[in-house]
Structure formats: C-alpha cells, structure tokens
Design an enzyme around this catalytic site. Structure first.
Site, mmCIF file in Angstrom:
data_model
loop_
_atom_site.group_PDB
_atom_site.id
_atom_site.type_symbol
_atom_site.label_atom_id
_atom_site.label_comp_id
_atom_site.label_asym_id
_atom_site.label_seq_id
_atom_site.Cartn_x
_atom_site.Cartn_y
_atom_site.Cartn_z
ATOM 1 N N THR A 125 0.857 -1.188 0.000
ATOM 2 C CA THR A 125 0.000 0.000 0.000
ATOM 3 C C THR A 125 0.885 1.227 0.000
ATOM 4 O O THR A 125 1.890 1.274 0.737
ATOM 5 C CB THR A 125 -0.983 0.092 1.188
ATOM 6 O OG1 THR A 125 -1.513 1.423 1.220
ATOM 7 C CG2 THR A 125 -0.366 -0.185 2.537
ATOM 8 N N ILE A 126 0.507 2.200 -0.817
ATOM 9 C CA ILE A 126 1.272 3.451 -0.780
ATOM 10 C C ILE A 126 1.097 4.123 0.576
ATOM 11 O O ILE A 126 1.915 4.918 0.985
ATOM 12 C CB ILE A 126 0.865 4.419 -1.914
ATOM 13 C CG1 ILE A 126 -0.593 4.855 -1.800
ATOM 14 C CG2 ILE A 126 1.164 3.838 -3.272
ATOM 15 C CD1 ILE A 126 -0.913 6.088 -2.629
ATOM 16 N N ASP A 127 0.002 3.797 1.288
ATOM 17 C CA ASP A 127 -0.294 4.486 2.550
ATOM 18 C C ASP A 127 0.645 4.092 3.698
ATOM 19 O O ASP A 127 0.711 4.787 4.703
ATOM 20 C CB ASP A 127 -1.738 4.183 2.996
ATOM 21 C CG ASP A 127 -2.768 4.771 2.050
ATOM 22 O OD1 ASP A 127 -2.373 5.534 1.157
ATOM 23 O OD2 ASP A 127 -3.963 4.474 2.211
ATOM 24 N N ARG A 162 1.915 33.159 -3.291
ATOM 25 C CA ARG A 162 0.707 32.425 -2.901
ATOM 26 C C ARG A 162 1.041 31.340 -1.901
ATOM 27 O O ARG A 162 2.157 30.837 -1.888
ATOM 28 C CB ARG A 162 0.172 31.625 -4.100
ATOM 29 C CG ARG A 162 -0.476 32.366 -5.150
ATOM 30 C CD ARG A 162 -0.825 31.373 -6.265
ATOM 31 N NE ARG A 162 -1.533 32.076 -7.297
ATOM 32 C CZ ARG A 162 -1.413 31.825 -8.595
ATOM 33 N NH1 ARG A 162 -0.604 30.872 -9.021
ATOM 34 N NH2 ARG A 162 -2.103 32.516 -9.461
ATOM 35 N N GLY A 170 -3.890 9.249 1.864
ATOM 36 C CA GLY A 170 -3.702 8.901 3.270
ATOM 37 C C GLY A 170 -5.042 9.060 3.948
ATOM 38 O O GLY A 170 -5.425 10.140 4.363
ATOM 39 N N ARG A 171 -5.764 7.951 3.962
ATOM 40 C CA ARG A 171 -7.142 7.953 4.463
ATOM 41 C C ARG A 171 -7.179 8.060 5.987
ATOM 42 O O ARG A 171 -7.813 8.947 6.542
ATOM 43 C CB ARG A 171 -7.755 6.631 4.015
ATOM 44 C CG ARG A 171 -9.178 6.440 4.218
ATOM 45 C CD ARG A 171 -9.538 5.060 3.697
ATOM 46 N NE ARG A 171 -9.616 5.032 2.251
ATOM 47 C CZ ARG A 171 -10.686 5.402 1.560
ATOM 48 N NH1 ARG A 171 -11.755 5.809 2.185
ATOM 49 N NH2 ARG A 171 -10.693 5.339 0.252
ATOM 50 N N GLU A 221 -5.440 13.489 2.625
ATOM 51 C CA GLU A 221 -6.865 13.564 2.258
ATOM 52 C C GLU A 221 -7.795 13.290 3.448
ATOM 53 O O GLU A 221 -8.934 13.748 3.477
ATOM 54 C CB GLU A 221 -7.164 12.582 1.121
ATOM 55 C CG GLU A 221 -6.872 11.131 1.523
ATOM 56 C CD GLU A 221 -7.059 10.109 0.415
ATOM 57 O OE1 GLU A 221 -7.511 10.455 -0.678
ATOM 58 O OE2 GLU A 221 -6.741 8.923 0.684
ATOM 59 N N HIS A 271 -4.307 10.021 -7.960
ATOM 60 C CA HIS A 271 -3.765 8.733 -8.417
ATOM 61 C C HIS A 271 -2.403 8.857 -9.080
ATOM 62 O O HIS A 271 -1.763 7.832 -9.339
ATOM 63 C CB HIS A 271 -4.766 8.045 -9.345
ATOM 64 C CG HIS A 271 -6.028 7.678 -8.626
ATOM 65 N ND1 HIS A 271 -7.102 8.516 -8.546
ATOM 66 C CD2 HIS A 271 -6.346 6.578 -7.903
ATOM 67 C CE1 HIS A 271 -8.054 7.948 -7.820
ATOM 68 N NE2 HIS A 271 -7.619 6.771 -7.415
ATOM 69 N N GLN A 273 0.066 9.635 -7.587
ATOM 70 C CA GLN A 273 0.944 9.041 -6.561
ATOM 71 C C GLN A 273 1.013 7.529 -6.645
ATOM 72 O O GLN A 273 1.848 6.897 -6.013
ATOM 73 C CB GLN A 273 0.405 9.363 -5.155
ATOM 74 C CG GLN A 273 0.483 10.786 -4.784
ATOM 75 C CD GLN A 273 -0.525 11.092 -3.682
ATOM 76 O OE1 GLN A 273 -0.181 11.142 -2.527
ATOM 77 N NE2 GLN A 273 -1.779 11.294 -4.051
HETATM 78 O O1 F6P Z 1 -5.593 2.485 -0.073
HETATM 79 C C1 F6P Z 1 -4.738 3.192 -0.867
HETATM 80 C C2 F6P Z 1 -5.374 4.431 -1.410
HETATM 81 O O2 F6P Z 1 -4.465 4.959 -2.325
HETATM 82 C C3 F6P Z 1 -5.820 5.468 -0.366
HETATM 83 O O3 F6P Z 1 -4.801 6.313 0.064
HETATM 84 C C4 F6P Z 1 -6.895 6.209 -1.095
HETATM 85 O O4 F6P Z 1 -7.810 6.809 -0.208
HETATM 86 C C5 F6P Z 1 -7.556 5.135 -1.875
HETATM 87 O O5 F6P Z 1 -6.585 4.142 -2.105
HETATM 88 C C6 F6P Z 1 -8.137 5.613 -3.183
HETATM 89 O O6 F6P Z 1 -8.661 4.526 -3.849
HETATM 90 P P1 F6P Z 1 -9.373 4.495 -5.264
HETATM 91 O O7 F6P Z 1 -8.391 3.932 -6.234
HETATM 92 O O8 F6P Z 1 -10.512 3.578 -5.093
HETATM 93 O O9 F6P Z 1 -9.721 5.899 -5.627
#
Ligand code: F6P
Length: 341
Positions: A125-127, A162, A170-171, A221, A271, A273
């Site tokens: 996971t990137i998170d 600015r 990052g949920r 986020e 995305h 990222q």
């Molecule tokens: O779980 C990894 C993640 O990249 C989260 O950071 C993000 O909230 C979510 O996936 C976004 O997912 P989706 O591809 O469904 O938009």
C-alpha cells in the site's frame, strides 16, 4: 504444486516486481506452476485467470500497476462467495494462494486462512499503514512523486506570493504527508491522526510569508479540522465500507484566503501518486517480499504475511497485519513540527 497469485485493492508501484520474484524463484528453484488470478478476489471468485510463467513475467520489474489487474471485490459481501472461491480453487487444482494487498485484501486472506484456504500474504500500500511491517512497497515511490511535486510548487508559489496546498493520499494514516512534507520543506503538515487548528495553520502561513517565502502546506486527504469533519467526495461506499475522500485541500485553501487575505491554491495529487515506475527501494523491497513469500509456500508456512523488520524479511501471522492500522506516532510528528511556520 500449483499456486494462484492475485493483487487486490488500490494498485501501487512494485506489484509486478513481487509477481516476477514469486514466479522466477517458484519455477526455477521449486519447479512450481502458477495461475494468475485476475482483478483481486474477483479472480478466484469468478474463475478469471491468465497464464503466469517465466515468459509472462519477463520485463515487468520496472512497470507500474499490476499485470494481473486489481479490484476491491469482497467475497464476504457476496452470496456464497467463500464457497465459490473454494470450489474454483479445487476445480483448478490450486494448492495455495499468494495474495498481494493491503488491509482489505489481507483481511479477506486472514478469514480465508481460518476457513482452511492455504494462503500467504504480501503487504502492499502506498499508505504504509499496515501493521507489523516497517514499510510496505509503493510508499517510497509515492513519497518521491509527492516530493517532486512539492519542489515544483515551491518555485511557482514564490513567484506568485501564494500559499500552495498539496493534498496527498492517506485515508487514516498520514505517512505520505509526513515524509513528503519533511523532505519537501513544508510550512506545515496536516495528518488524519492529529486534528488541526485552523488558527494555528494560518499563523504558520503568515509567518512563512513574513520571511518572504511562500508557504507550502501538505495535507493528507483524511485530515480533519478541530472544528469540523472529514471531507468526502460523495457518500458512496465501496465493498469494504470506505468512502471516497478528497476535498480537504480545497476547503483549506478557501479558509486560509478568508482568514489571511493571502491567495491560496490547491493541487490534488490523487492517483498520480500510485502510477508509474517504482523507485529502486520499492523494486528491491517488493522483490525480497516475493522471494520470501514463495519460500513460505514451499515450507508450508501458511497463514503468514512477509514483513520488513529493520533490514530483515520476516514472516508474521496474517491476522497481526490487519488487527490495527499502523498510524503516525505523535513523537515523529513532533520532530517535523520544529520546521513549521
Ligand atoms: O488504499 C490506498 C489508497 O491509495 C488510499 O490512500 C486512497 O484513499 C484510496 O486508495 C483511493 O482509492 P481508489 O483507487 O478507489 O480511488
């Protein structure tokens, strides 16, 4: 032995490096056969497969995404989902599964393991929020992408006097924001773990302007203001019950403009990222995870996840990976705070 491989959840750079390592070692050292399951748990659920051999995995090391496809399918939310998976595995003579995924995909793997499916997990996971591993692959790439964006935003922010807000993924965990913010010299970093004070953020913004330098604010986020709620894109839920996030960056820009009178704009990396080629760090980590996962299968060590501890690749119980999220330690955040404002 015939082994099924699947990638589930949000994709991330390095998935192909894991698949390549699993297949390369499995074929060359153990003489195993592989079946690629398409689109996460939908593959074994619906019997969707693709060939997975040395030829299919040539040249994929530097490629982003996953050659197997991915989805957020949750077999436990589908009628007879588990029975269908078990039947399909038996029909295809699959002896074991390697599931590459984050909290949701590995959560399913944990439950299937307790129901008798032989499975080994690989953390992605990137998170970087999976428990019991120091890092997940994909995280380093996504931090580097965010840092490059911050470096670029610094020069344009200064030219136009600015504030620029960078919203990163990052949920629940602010690892990407924290690392990218430290490496990118942010004027402040806002993460889901610690509710932020708008007054304080505005003070940091103003103090950065006072030193004739335009502030960059990195916000995850899932960050939440002290007097407000998490901002979501809409109210729809995926099959694991997650809402779609994004919007907090825009909210913060308007609030800063209103309070400080300074212009503030937002860039949402989204995305970007998750796409593209993995960094060397992620390629090496993903490769080592893949090698260790196929060794675990060979040794019959099921119900485990491969994990990074220091520089060692260990095996930990699958359940320990998902029993809680690995959140940012407030002490680490305090280190970054020295540079705010
Ligand atoms: O779980 C990894 C993640 O990249 C989260 O950071 C993000 O909230 C979510 O996936 C976004 O997912 P989706 O591809 O469904 O938009």
């Amino acid at each position: 032995m015939r082994i099924g491989v699947l990638t589930g959840g949000g994709d991330c750079p390095g998935l192909n490096a894991v698949i390549r390592a699993v297949v390369r070692k499995g074929v060359k050292e153990y003489g195993y056969e592989f079946v690629g399951f398409r689109d996460g748990w939908r593959g074994p659920l619906e019997g969707l497969t693709m060939p997975l051999d040395l030829a299919a995995t040539r040249g994929i090391l530097p490629k982003g995404g996953t050659i197997l496809g991915s989805s957020r399918t949750n077999p436990f939310k589908i009628e007879n989902g588990v029975e269908r998976i078990k039947e399909n595995l038996a029909k295809m003579n699959i002896d074991a599964l390697i599931a590459i995924g984050g909290e949701d995909t590995l959560g399913v793997a944990t439950k299937l393991d307790s129901l008798g499916v032989k499975v080994v997990g690989v953390p992605k996971t990137i998170d970087n929020d999976l428990n019991n591993t120091d890092y997940t692959f994909g995280f380093d790439t996504s931090v580097n992408i965010a840092v490059e964006a911050i470096d670029r935003l610094h020069t344009t922010a200064e030219s136009h006097h600015r504030a620029l807000i960078v919203e990163v993924m990052g949920r629940h965990a602010g690892w990407i924001a924290l690392h990218a913010g430290i490496a990118g010299g942010a004027a402040c970093i806002l993460i889901p773990e610690i509710k932020f004070s708008l007054d304080q953020v505005c003070k940091w913004v103003e103090s950065r302007f006072e030193s004739s330098y335009a502030p960059i604010i990195v916000i995850a986020e899932g960050a939440i203001p002290q007097d407000g709620d998490m901002i979501t894109k809409d109210q729809t839920l995926d099959s694991f019950g997650h809402v779609k996030l994004s919007g907090i960056g825009e909210w913060l820009a308007s609030a800063i403009e209103e309070r400080t009178g300074k212009e503030a704009r937002t860039s949402v990396l989204g995305h970007i990222q998750r796409g593209g080629s993995p960094t060397a760090f992620d390629r090496v980590l993903a490769t080592r995870f893949g090698l260790s996962a196929i060794t675990a299968v060979h040794e019959g060590d099921f119900g485990k996840m491969v994990a990074l501890h220091g520089t060692n690749i260990d095996r930990v119980p699958l359940a320990s990976a998902t029993e809680k999220l690995k959140l940012v330690d407030p002490a680490l955040y305090a280190e970054a705070e020295i540079f705010f404002g």
